[in-house]
Design a protein around this motif. Structure first.
Motif, PDB file in Angstrom:
ATOM      1  N   HIS A  99      37.859  20.325  25.010  1.00  0.00           N
ATOM      2  CA  HIS A  99      36.443  20.612  25.092  1.00  0.00           C
ATOM      3  C   HIS A  99      35.791  19.817  26.220  1.00  0.00           C
ATOM      4  CE1 HIS A  99      32.191  20.562  23.591  1.00  0.00           C
ATOM      5  NE2 HIS A  99      32.467  21.838  23.616  1.00  0.00           N
ATOM      6  N   ARG A 100      36.231  18.577  26.383  1.00  0.00           N
ATOM      7  CA  ARG A 100      35.681  17.750  27.475  1.00  0.00           C
ATOM      8  C   ARG A 100      35.959  18.394  28.826  1.00  0.00           C
ATOM      9  NH1 ARG A 100      37.615  11.770  25.681  1.00  0.00           N
ATOM     10  NH2 ARG A 100      36.375  11.675  23.788  1.00  0.00           N
ATOM     11  N   GLU A 101      37.157  18.921  28.990  1.00  0.00           N
ATOM     12  CA  GLU A 101      37.524  19.568  30.247  1.00  0.00           C
ATOM     13  C   GLU A 101      36.641  20.786  30.491  1.00  0.00           C
ATOM     14  OE1 GLU A 101      41.378  21.810  32.142  1.00  0.00           O
ATOM     15  OE2 GLU A 101      41.718  20.142  30.760  1.00  0.00           O
ATOM     16  N   LEU A 102      36.396  21.567  29.454  1.00  0.00           N
ATOM     17  CA  LEU A 102      35.515  22.737  29.557  1.00  0.00           C
ATOM     18  C   LEU A 102      34.131  22.304  30.038  1.00  0.00           C
ATOM     19  CD1 LEU A 102      35.143  25.725  27.274  1.00  0.00           C
ATOM     20  CD2 LEU A 102      33.166  24.226  27.445  1.00  0.00           C
ATOM     21  N   LEU A 103      33.610  21.231  29.471  1.00  0.00           N
ATOM     22  CA  LEU A 103      32.273  20.758  29.841  1.00  0.00           C
ATOM     23  C   LEU A 103      32.233  20.233  31.273  1.00  0.00           C
ATOM     24  CD1 LEU A 103      31.214  18.918  26.557  1.00  0.00           C
ATOM     25  CD2 LEU A 103      30.615  21.234  27.302  1.00  0.00           C
ATOM     26  N   GLN A 104      33.302  19.602  31.711  1.00  0.00           N
ATOM     27  CA  GLN A 104      33.338  19.067  33.072  1.00  0.00           C
ATOM     28  C   GLN A 104      33.446  20.169  34.114  1.00  0.00           C
ATOM     29  OE1 GLN A 104      36.599  16.329  32.974  1.00  0.00           O
ATOM     30  NE2 GLN A 104      35.390  14.680  32.069  1.00  0.00           N
ATOM     31  N   LYS A 105      34.046  21.296  33.749  1.00  0.00           N
ATOM     32  CA  LYS A 105      34.271  22.377  34.706  1.00  0.00           C
ATOM     33  C   LYS A 105      33.146  23.409  34.736  1.00  0.00           C
ATOM     34  CE  LYS A 105      39.273  22.144  34.806  1.00  0.00           C
ATOM     35  NZ  LYS A 105      40.517  22.902  34.652  1.00  0.00           N
ATOM     36  N   LEU A 106      32.073  23.179  33.994  1.00  0.00           N
ATOM     37  CA  LEU A 106      30.963  24.132  34.011  1.00  0.00           C
ATOM     38  C   LEU A 106      30.431  24.283  35.423  1.00  0.00           C
ATOM     39  CD1 LEU A 106      28.926  23.167  30.837  1.00  0.00           C
ATOM     40  CD2 LEU A 106      30.242  25.251  31.206  1.00  0.00           C
ATOM     41  N   LYS A 107      30.150  25.540  35.786  1.00  0.00           N
ATOM     42  CA  LYS A 107      29.616  25.800  37.121  1.00  0.00           C
ATOM     43  C   LYS A 107      28.610  26.936  37.044  1.00  0.00           C
ATOM     44  CE  LYS A 107      33.526  28.774  38.311  1.00  0.00           C
ATOM     45  NZ  LYS A 107      33.987  28.869  36.945  1.00  0.00           N
ATOM     46  N   ARG A 108      27.860  27.069  38.114  1.00  0.00           N
ATOM     47  CA  ARG A 108      26.852  28.118  38.206  1.00  0.00           C
ATOM     48  C   ARG A 108      27.516  29.478  38.017  1.00  0.00           C
ATOM     49  NH1 ARG A 108      23.544  30.294  43.154  1.00  0.00           N
ATOM     50  NH2 ARG A 108      21.720  31.017  42.028  1.00  0.00           N
ATOM     51  N   GLY A 109      26.900  30.323  37.194  1.00  0.00           N
ATOM     52  CA  GLY A 109      27.426  31.655  36.950  1.00  0.00           C
ATOM     53  C   GLY A 109      28.215  31.783  35.661  1.00  0.00           C
ATOM     54  N   ASP A 110      28.645  30.664  35.075  1.00  0.00           N
ATOM     55  CA  ASP A 110      29.379  30.719  33.812  1.00  0.00           C
ATOM     56  C   ASP A 110      28.460  31.200  32.697  1.00  0.00           C
ATOM     57  OD1 ASP A 110      31.666  29.710  34.979  1.00  0.00           O
ATOM     58  OD2 ASP A 110      31.423  27.682  34.170  1.00  0.00           O
ATOM     59  N   ARG A 111      28.986  32.052  31.829  1.00  0.00           N
ATOM     60  CA  ARG A 111      28.258  32.438  30.618  1.00  0.00           C
ATOM     61  C   ARG A 111      28.675  31.471  29.531  1.00  0.00           C
ATOM     62  NH1 ARG A 111      28.466  37.968  28.477  1.00  0.00           N
ATOM     63  NH2 ARG A 111      26.590  37.256  27.478  1.00  0.00           N
ATOM     64  N   VAL A 112      27.710  30.927  28.817  1.00  0.00           N
ATOM     65  CA  VAL A 112      27.993  29.891  27.830  1.00  0.00           C
ATOM     66  C   VAL A 112      27.352  30.205  26.480  1.00  0.00           C
ATOM     67  CG1 VAL A 112      28.245  28.058  29.549  1.00  0.00           C
ATOM     68  CG2 VAL A 112      25.997  28.513  28.585  1.00  0.00           C
ATOM     69  N   LEU A 113      27.921  29.588  25.455  1.00  0.00           N
ATOM     70  CA  LEU A 113      27.390  29.652  24.093  1.00  0.00           C
ATOM     71  C   LEU A 113      27.014  28.235  23.701  1.00  0.00           C
ATOM     72  CD1 LEU A 113      26.965  31.049  21.305  1.00  0.00           C
ATOM     73  CD2 LEU A 113      29.347  30.467  20.821  1.00  0.00           C
ATOM     74  N   THR A 114      25.771  28.049  23.256  1.00  0.00           N
ATOM     75  CA  THR A 114      25.347  26.717  22.820  1.00  0.00           C
ATOM     76  C   THR A 114      25.664  26.552  21.336  1.00  0.00           C
ATOM     77  OG1 THR A 114      23.114  27.319  22.120  1.00  0.00           O
ATOM     78  CG2 THR A 114      23.419  26.764  24.451  1.00  0.00           C
ATOM     79  N   ALA A 115      25.636  25.314  20.877  1.00  0.00           N
ATOM     80  CA  ALA A 115      25.879  25.022  19.469  1.00  0.00           C
ATOM     81  C   ALA A 115      24.821  25.684  18.582  1.00  0.00           C
ATOM     82  CB  ALA A 115      25.892  23.512  19.235  1.00  0.00           C
ATOM     83  N   GLY A 116      23.664  25.983  19.152  1.00  0.00           N
ATOM     84  CA  GLY A 116      22.596  26.641  18.404  1.00  0.00           C
ATOM     85  C   GLY A 116      22.724  28.155  18.367  1.00  0.00           C
TER      86      GLY A 116
END
Length: 70
Positions: A1-18
């Motif tokens: 999960h840490r790696e996923l968070l570090q690799k976030l970049k512009r254009g990625d579609r994401v799901l928040t905990a909410g």
């Protein structure tokens, strides 16, 4: 999960905990926040740790399939 968070970049579609799905519009260096567009022209700042998953950009699979047929 840490790696996923570090690799976030512009254009990625994401799901928040909410449970909010949006597209990353800006990753702020040195700050633990990212800017996510949740609707047309509606941008919010979210804490990086609240991102629970990422998705392929909309239409990416379709574009790959068309290119392979090509």
């Amino acid at each position: 999960h840490r790696e996923l968070l570090q690799k976030l970049k512009r254009g990625d579609r994401v799901l928040t905990a909410g449970g909010i799905i949006g597209q990353v519009t800006r990753v702020k260096d040195g700050v633990d926040e990212i800017e996510v567009e949740i609707a047309p022209n509606v941008r919010v700042n979210v804490l990086r740790q609240t991102i629970s998953d990422t998705f392929k950009p909309a239409g990416a699979a379709d574009a790959k399939a068309e290119a392979a047929k090509g």
